[in-house]
Design a protein around this motif. Structure first.
Motif, PDB file in Angstrom:
ATOM      1  N   ASP A 135      42.048  47.872  31.722  1.00  0.00           N
ATOM      2  CA  ASP A 135      40.963  48.333  32.412  1.00  0.00           C
ATOM      3  C   ASP A 135      41.033  49.717  32.615  1.00  0.00           C
ATOM      4  O   ASP A 135      42.230  50.188  32.944  1.00  0.00           O
TER       5      ASP A 135
ATOM      6  N   ARG B 249      34.065  44.800  35.497  1.00  0.00           N
ATOM      7  CA  ARG B 249      34.986  45.367  34.598  1.00  0.00           C
ATOM      8  C   ARG B 249      35.255  44.055  33.671  1.00  0.00           C
ATOM      9  O   ARG B 249      35.750  44.194  32.489  1.00  0.00           O
TER      10      ARG B 249
ATOM     11  N   LEU C 291      43.708  44.589  38.797  1.00  0.00           N
ATOM     12  CA  LEU C 291      42.285  45.166  38.915  1.00  0.00           C
ATOM     13  C   LEU C 291      42.107  45.111  40.339  1.00  0.00           C
ATOM     14  O   LEU C 291      42.285  44.080  41.033  1.00  0.00           O
TER      15      LEU C 291
END
Length: 351
Positions: free
Chosen positions: A345, A89, A131
């Motif tokens: 994200d 990511r 995240l």
């Protein structure tokens, strides 16, 4: 990619030439090397298609000095079993120029380019901090950059050839006036980060401007140090396949002198002043893990009193200056560097 046969003498000379002048014409390089321009272009296409060599381009320190950006090195810890997911990511983030899986007290080491401290703070909290799989992060802001990768050389050309190729290169960071950026400049910087050797015609088409305008703006960005272009090779082909990362400290009043001394060492890829519990970050390419201790010895001989308090080895450079690499260091693709794009994200499959 790991089955690439290696660089022969012509390949090595070509790479070294492009390290000196990354956007030089094939005709100019051919004249210096005494080879045919068509042959050199064909050789380069082979190297790039195999992921063995490429031209990267990234924002230079002149942008930060002029108030157009900031650079940070961020250590990231990951939950067990989540490292590859987190790294994948992060490699897709346009503000993250480099992602490395490293040894020691952190799992990943990131290089992040943002427009300002507020944007960096917002990204680190709302994107990186949120995240899944990230358990901790430590931010080190970069101050002065005393050495960076565009100065690293393969050492295949003669002194005379080096002099001829470097003859018309502008002084690094030369600025005839205040550094200002237009929207077109920003688009050019992003496009060059994907392909630092992109022809002016291709840049003009992608940026929506005339070829003459793009040529003039690109040359200005390079001449003023707003961007740096460099020729990279897959690390196993460099004869220095191990990347060592050192965190060091020196007295505040000796930082500049110490950093310049370290920057003069041939194996150094990066020497930067940083904030935090250390004030110098050093990255070098060495021949083996054993060679790291010899590197530390050379550093301490050059800078008596320096304290190297932590060190790491890059196990897998997953992303380097915007280019995605496989576990052997060969190029797979690119995610253009865009410090103006604070991309949120998204989980896989979320659209």
């Amino acid at each position: 990619m790991q089955d690439f046969g290696g660089l022969d003498d012509v390949d090595s000379s070509l790479v070294h030439a492009l390290q000196i002048s990354p956007r030089a014409s094939w005709a100019r390089i051919a004249k210096v090397l005494g080879l045919d321009a068509v042959t050199l272009a064909r050789r380069w296409n082979r190297l790039t298609e195999q992921g063995a060599a490429w031209i990267s381009c990234y924002p230079g320190l002149a942008l930060a000095v002029s108030g157009h950006g900031c650079l940070a090195f961020i250590e990231v810890d990951c939950a067990n079993g989540r490292l590859l997911e987190v790294a994948d990511r992060l490699t897709r983030q346009p503000m993250v120029s480099t992602v490395e899986h490293v040894t020691g007290d952190r799992d990943l080491l990131l290089t992040v380019m943002a427009t300002d401290l507020a944007t960096l703070s917002r990204w680190s909290t709302t994107v990186l901090g949120a995240l899944p799989g990230v358990t901790a992060r430590q931010i080190h802001l970069a101050g002065a950059i005393y050495a960076e990768g565009s100065r690293w050389r393969l050492r295949s050309l003669s002194p005379a050839q080096i002099t001829r190729l470097a003859a018309d290169q502008p002084p690094r960071g030369h600025r005839p006036g205040p550094l200002t950026l237009t929207d077109l400049d920003r688009r050019i910087i992003v496009e060059l980060s994907a392909d630092g050797r992109a022809p002016y015609t291709a840049l003009a088409e992608r940026c929506g401007a005339s070829v003459d305008t793009v040529r003039r703006r690109t040359r200005r960005l390079l001449d003023e140090g707003a961007v740096h272009a460099r020729c990279e090779i897959a690390r196993p082909l460099s004869k220095r396949p191990v990347a060592a990362v050192l965190w060091a400290g020196v007295p505040a009043d000796t930082v500049e002198q110490a950093a310049h001394s370290i920057a003069g060492m041939s194996d150094i890829r990066l020497c930067a002043g940083i904030t935090g519990r250390h004030n110098l970050l050093i990255i070098a390419w060495v021949r083996s893990v054993d060679d790291i201790q010899r590197l530390e010895t050379r550093v301490t001989e050059r800078v008596p009193g320096i304290v190297i308090s932590d060190r790491a080895v890059a196990l897998w450079p997953m992303k380097l200056s915007g280019h995605l690499l496989d576990e052997h260091g060969y190029r797979l693709g690119t995610v253009p560097i865009d410090g103006w794009n604070m991309q949120r994200d998204k989980a896989p499959g979320s659209g």
